[in-house]
Write a protein that holds these residues in place. Structure first.
Motif, PDB file in Angstrom:
ATOM      1  N   LYS A 284       0.824  -1.209   0.000  1.00 38.26           N
ATOM      2  CA  LYS A 284       0.000   0.000   0.000  1.00 38.26           C
ATOM      3  C   LYS A 284       0.859   1.260   0.000  1.00 38.26           C
TER       4      LYS A 284
ATOM      5  N   ALA B 279       2.233   1.811  -3.430  1.00 37.70           N
ATOM      6  CA  ALA B 279       1.145   2.300  -4.280  1.00 37.70           C
ATOM      7  C   ALA B 279       0.859   3.773  -3.987  1.00 37.70           C
TER       8      ALA B 279
ATOM      9  N   TRP C 183       0.927   6.798  -6.565  1.00 37.82           N
ATOM     10  CA  TRP C 183      -0.336   7.522  -6.691  1.00 37.82           C
ATOM     11  C   TRP C 183      -0.146   9.020  -6.421  1.00 37.82           C
TER      12      TRP C 183
ATOM     13  N   TRP D 261      -3.747  -5.775 -10.663  1.00 36.38           N
ATOM     14  CA  TRP D 261      -3.445  -5.627  -9.245  1.00 36.38           C
ATOM     15  C   TRP D 261      -2.185  -6.431  -8.965  1.00 36.38           C
TER      16      TRP D 261
ATOM     17  N   VAL E 142      -4.035  -1.861  -6.189  1.00 31.63           N
ATOM     18  CA  VAL E 142      -3.026  -0.800  -6.160  1.00 31.63           C
ATOM     19  C   VAL E 142      -3.363   0.326  -7.128  1.00 31.63           C
ATOM     20  N   THR E 143      -4.459   0.172  -7.877  1.00 33.90           N
ATOM     21  CA  THR E 143      -4.802   1.167  -8.885  1.00 33.90           C
ATOM     22  C   THR E 143      -6.303   1.357  -8.885  1.00 33.90           C
TER      23      THR E 143
ATOM     24  N   ARG F 145      -6.795   1.086  -2.626  1.00 32.14           N
ATOM     25  CA  ARG F 145      -5.421   0.612  -2.528  1.00 32.14           C
ATOM     26  C   ARG F 145      -5.187  -0.131  -1.214  1.00 32.14           C
TER      27      ARG F 145
END
Length: 575
Positions: free
Chosen positions: A110, A113, A117, A174, A187-188, A198
């Motif tokens: 996370k 990610a 992000w 993922w 993750v997206t 996420r």
């Protein structure tokens, strides 16, 4: 993982052959490929070649379906600088405490990610091309859905967590991590929503029977398959109607390289993409045959690849891959094949492929997240089929598909799959825009053709099981035996009862599993079609709920690390 300096001797990368040499050297190596490095290089080539501002001024974009561009020169210093920026971003953004232990944790995944992000721009773009590479991430702070998942996987790799791998459904991505890759994490994003998922397991989507999660049967990549995913995601588009030949050629050569090494065997989407590219290259070769010998030499790989399978064989391999590795839960292998048959005017075979696509989609519940596959089926049902039926009905050929009961049976299977996809879903599918083309298509078949199809209704049995499918295949073989038996002159003394039984057994058979299509049986077989009644019944919102799996508490899912994982999205969306 290979050291960055090991590839310095290949630079500058100024030709397709240099890119192929890079991949070939990696495939010979015993070390894992460096995902970030390969993504930066491939992205640099693609983005430079597909930049309209960089296109040759002499190219007339209005009069070409594909154009040729001068191959860029990707320099070592540029790649090294971008790579070191990516590594620095990952290491500075992740707390050292999260890196303890041999395997990745959900908190680490996370956090990686979040780093990706939070580095993206704050705008979202729909269906934008060329945003899937780490090159795009580092030079423009833009990534699409696939690109975010790939960047997270590459980020975990540079942090030394080699248990994190990419998982791909047909329209989403993922990661899996932990021992034997039993844990999953979003993750997206997917679709139009920006909801923050996420770090969460994807098991909830699997239990909801969402096509995005392909019934928990995603393509879980090895490192080399992640390279294949990178190559498969290459987009040669320059404008909505024009492709850059060099990008398509590079992708084509790289996919064949991976195919020859056996790395696409469990990757249905890549096999389908290769089939499409192979067909495209043959067209490009024929169109450009009169051009410079240099270009002909470069694309000569096609001419020398006679021992390789053709496009039709690649589509069959894609289907076989889905059946072998993913319990036949992937739709696109069949739509790839159906599109190929349609382009080649092999309409009966196209109907059969589309019917198989319907058999797959019936396993899922439709939701608004299914936008991409909805558009795929809508195009087939409301554009391709009506167009070809109109063309066929304008002639009077004895071999017309309108006189073939097997084609009618395939169409019923196709529509039945869509109706069952709708059953138990919160959102209806078959509005009047679907019903009118469907009824028009059915009305093109004469009553005597429709009457030859043996329609069996089994709406209370839910989906076709493996056993029933095997039984139907056995029955199909029996039908072939019956056909030859009926044509045997030695059996002319059969009783009337025996003749009738044999005739029934030799008819094309289709089993309707959806309540909506099963209720239409009397109308479908009527001598005169009541088109108004058909439309009313098709557009009626089904209140019937398909049988659900035993309810599973959310707590159980959270504590079950081995729960299947999957969700997908091919539409390009960017932040």
């Amino acid at each position: 993982m290979s050291s960055l300096s090991e590839y310095k001797h290949i630079f500058p990368i100024d030709s397709i052959q240099k890119v192929c040499d890079l991949f070939e050297e990696q495939l010979r190596s015993t070390k894992e490929p460096d995902l970030a490095l390969f993504s930066i290089i491939v992205g640099a080539v693609e983005n430079n070649l597909t930049n309209v501002k960089n296109s040759d001024k002499d190219v007339n974009l209005a009069s070409n379906k594909f154009v040729k561009m001068k191959f860029p020169s990707v320099e070592w210093d540029e790649v090294k600088t971008l790579y070191e920026r990516f590594v620095s971003l990952m290491r500075s953004g992740v707390d050292a405490k999260l890196l303890s232990g041999d395997l990745a944790t959900r908190d680490l995944v996370k956090r990686v990610a979040d780093v990706v992000w939070n580095s993206l721009t704050r705008s979202y773009y729909k269906d934008r091309a060329h945003l899937q590479s780490i090159y795009s991430f580092l030079t423009g702070n833009k990534l699409d859905c696939f690109g975010v998942a790939f960047a997270v996987t590459a980020g975990c790799q540079v942090l030394g967590k080699n248990d994190v791998h990419l998982a791909l459904s047909e329209d989403h991505a993922w990661v899996v991590f932990g021992k034997d890759g039993l844990n999953t994490a979003e993750v997206t994003w997917h679709g139009k929503g920006n909801e923050d998922k996420r770090g969460r397991s994807v098991g909830e989507g699997v239990l909801a029977r969402s096509w995005l999660y392909v019934a928990g049967k995603p393509v879980v990549c090895t490192r080399i398959m992640e390279l294949a995913a990178l190559v498969s995601s290459i987009n040669p588009t320059l404008t909505p109607t024009i492709d850059v030949h060099e990008v398509a050629l590079m992708q084509h050569k790289l996919l064949w390289l991976l195919y020859d090494k056996g790395h696409l065997e469990a990757y249905p989407m890549a096999l389908g993409n290769l089939g499409d590219l192979d067909e495209y290259m043959k067209i490009a070769n024929n169109t450009e045959a009169a051009e410079s010998s240099t270009i002909n030499d470069e694309i000569g790989v096609i001419k020398s690849s006679n021992l390789r399978p053709d496009s039709a064989s690649l589509y069959i391999q894609s289907i076989r891959s889905s059946r072998t590795h993913y319990e036949d839960r992937h739709v696109y292998p069949y739509t790839f094949q159906g599109g190929y048959y349609h382009r080649h005017k092999m309409y009966k075979e196209a109907f059969q492929a589309w019917a198989c696509a319907g058999d797959v989609i019936r396993h899922y519940n439709y939701s608004r997240d299914d936008e991409e596959i909805y558009k795929e089926f809508s195009e087939i049902a409301n554009e391709l089929i009506p167009q070809l039926m109109k063309a066929e009905s304008s002639g009077h050929s004895a071999r017309s598909i309108l006189k073939d009961p097997e084609c009618f049976a395939s169409l019923l299977r196709f529509y039945d799959g869509i109706c069952q996809w709708e059953e138990g879903s919160q959102t209806p599918i078959l509005h009047i825009g679907w019903a009118k083309p469907l009824v028009s298509t059915i009305s093109k078949f004469d009553a005597e053709v429709r009457a030859q199809v043996n329609i069996i209704c089994s709406p209370d049995n839910g989906e076709p099981t493996e056993t029933t499918q095997k039984t139907e295949k056995t029955n199909e073989n029996d039908e072939k035996d019956n056909d030859s038996w009926n044509n045997n002159s030695e059996n002319t003394e059969m009783t009337v009862r025996e003749q009738l039984t044999a005739a029934v057994n030799s008819r094309p058979r289709v089993t309707l599993y959806s309540h909506k299509m099963a209720a239409l049986k009397p109308l479908l077989l009527a001598e005169r079609l009541n088109t108004h009644a058909l439309q009313l019944q098709l557009t009626a919102q089904s209140q019937l709920q398909r049988p659900h799996l035993p309810a599973k508490r959310r707590d159980d899912e959270d504590h079950n690390p081995s729960a299947p994982t999957a969700r997908a999205k091919r539409a390009r969306r960017e932040r």
